[in-house]
Design an enzyme around this catalytic site. Structure first.
Site, PDB file in Angstrom:
ATOM      1  N   TYR A  85       0.837  -1.196   0.000  1.00  0.00           N
ATOM      2  CA  TYR A  85       0.000   0.000   0.000  1.00  0.00           C
ATOM      3  C   TYR A  85       0.877   1.254   0.000  1.00  0.00           C
ATOM      4  O   TYR A  85       0.713   2.161  -0.828  1.00  0.00           O
ATOM      5  CB  TYR A  85      -0.934   0.002   1.220  1.00  0.00           C
ATOM      6  CG  TYR A  85      -1.637   1.324   1.426  1.00  0.00           C
ATOM      7  CD1 TYR A  85      -2.498   1.830   0.452  1.00  0.00           C
ATOM      8  CD2 TYR A  85      -1.433   2.080   2.582  1.00  0.00           C
ATOM      9  CE1 TYR A  85      -3.135   3.053   0.634  1.00  0.00           C
ATOM     10  CE2 TYR A  85      -2.065   3.297   2.768  1.00  0.00           C
ATOM     11  CZ  TYR A  85      -2.910   3.786   1.790  1.00  0.00           C
ATOM     12  OH  TYR A  85      -3.527   4.997   1.970  1.00  0.00           O
TER      13      TYR A  85
ATOM     14  N   LYS B 122       1.428   4.157  -3.100  1.00  0.00           N
ATOM     15  CA  LYS B 122       1.221   5.603  -2.976  1.00  0.00           C
ATOM     16  C   LYS B 122       2.517   6.370  -3.289  1.00  0.00           C
ATOM     17  O   LYS B 122       2.488   7.436  -3.891  1.00  0.00           O
ATOM     18  CB  LYS B 122       0.732   5.933  -1.561  1.00  0.00           C
ATOM     19  CG  LYS B 122      -0.699   5.482  -1.300  1.00  0.00           C
ATOM     20  CD  LYS B 122      -1.674   6.412  -1.994  1.00  0.00           C
ATOM     21  CE  LYS B 122      -3.111   6.067  -1.697  1.00  0.00           C
ATOM     22  NZ  LYS B 122      -4.053   7.068  -2.221  1.00  0.00           N
TER      23      LYS B 122
END
Ligand code: UFG
Length: 327
Positions: free
Chosen positions: A140, A144
């Site tokens: 994750y 990003k």
């Protein structure tokens, strides 16, 4: 301005969309409703589509004469990103690339992007400034960070202007109790504790009490979702072609898991049983923001991010919507 809000049916996106509308902007929500809720969009125009649909994105931007994009659409469950990284690279990275390509197709040059503390991984020092090295510890966080790089390169080469806003722990609900936080499955501390208060769960499990913190539980920086929204508005007004802002958004104050539970007990008047469970893998002991750069750059400060206001607003929403958007 005419603003396309991707992920505008999600938690942070729906609150920001509402704020933008209140400030006189015309918002078009773009969301596939896979994890967002149609009810959170209220009466704003909604285009139901996937981030991978470059054609639909570009057409929407042209038809609605979009001036800027606010990009909230993303998967955001750390644990899921570890078991299914493909989902995260596909949706968060490839999806963002398609969005940027569609912006170029349609001649849109401004974007505000939801980044995260997870790009810092497990920093040794807290508070965390933007100069802290970014070493994510899960897909994750990597997804990003990859988008931050995409934006940096697109700004240099194609002249887009962007802001990447690194949120600490988004929390709370709109002051009027109309929209709030509803993830499926729910993994965030405050909503889970409030579900215990509502009698929907037996107890809150505290993930570890042997951290090197004052009471042994993890410390986080909780920032009200409307304070995130106001920072987005200010960032939008500062975007410059070919340049990027990378800013931390937090309250600058850390609370332990125990302190959050205690505040929930106080605000709700419920006992809220708690039990100590094992640590959750990948949880750093303390993550607190140094947001002074955002304050200086944007002329922004938090207005709703003291813990009592956060918990009270969240409780008002959860109490009125015990089934979330499903009820
Ligand atoms: N916690 C518990 N019990 C629970 C749920 C959470 O003790 O049932 C604890 C966690 O261990 C953590 C704190 O409460 O110490 C906050 O947990 P959240 O899941 O609410 O939030 P995180 O800090 O784990 O996650 C946030 C964002 C993520 C982001 C991450 C980066 O929600 O999107 O920070 O570290 F990736």
């Amino acid at each position: 301005m005419n603003i396309l809000v991707t992920g505008g049916a999600g938690y942070v996106g729906s609150h920001a969309a509402r704020l933008l509308t209140r400030e006189g902007h015309r918002v078009v929500v773009y969301d596939n409703l896979e994890r967002g809720h149609a009810a959170a969009v209220l009466d704003l125009p909604l285009v139901q589509g996937h981030l991978s649909d470059r054609e639909l994105l570009a057409r929407t931007m042209r038809e609605k004469q979009i001036d800027a994009v606010m990009h909230f659409a993303a998967f955001a469950l750390v644990g899921e990103s570890v078991t299914d990284p493909n989902l995260y690279y596909e949706n968060n990275v490839v999806g963002s690339l398609r969005l940027l390509q569609a912006m170029r197709d349609a001649g849109v040059t401004k974007i505000v992007f939801s980044s995260t503390t997870a790009t810092y991984g497990e920093p040794e020092k807290s508070p965390i400034a933007e100069t802290t090295p970014q070493h994510p510890i899960n897909p994750y966080g990597y997804s990003k960070l990859a988008v931050e790089h995409l934006l940096t390169d697109f700004a240099a080469a194609y002249g887009i202007g962007f802001a990447a806003l690194r949120y600490f722990n988004a929390s709370g609900a709109s002051a009027d109790g109309v929209i709030g936080e509803d993830h499926r499955p729910e993994s965030h501390l405050i909503p889970i504790v409030l579900q215990v208060a509502l009698g929907q769960r037996e107890k809150i499990s505290i993930f570890g009490d042997d951290y090197p913190t004052l009471d042994g539980t993890c410390i986080r920086d909780y920032i009200h979702v409307d304070d995130l929204g106001s920072a987005h508005l200010k960032a939008l007004n500062q975007l410059q072609p070919g340049k990027g802002l990378k800013l931390n958004l937090g309250s600058g104050v850390g609370y332990s898991v125990r302190e959050v539970i205690d505040m929930c007990r106080e605000v709700t008047g419920h006992a809220i049983p708690a039990a100590i469970g094992p640590r959750r893998p990948g949880d750093p002991p303390a993550l607190v923001a140094d947001s002074s750069l955002a304050q200086r750059t944007l002329g922004w400060q938090c207005c709703y991010s003291d813990l009592r206001t956060i918990v009270t607003s969240a409780w008002n929403w959860h109490r009125a919507h015990p089934q979330g958007y499903g009820g």
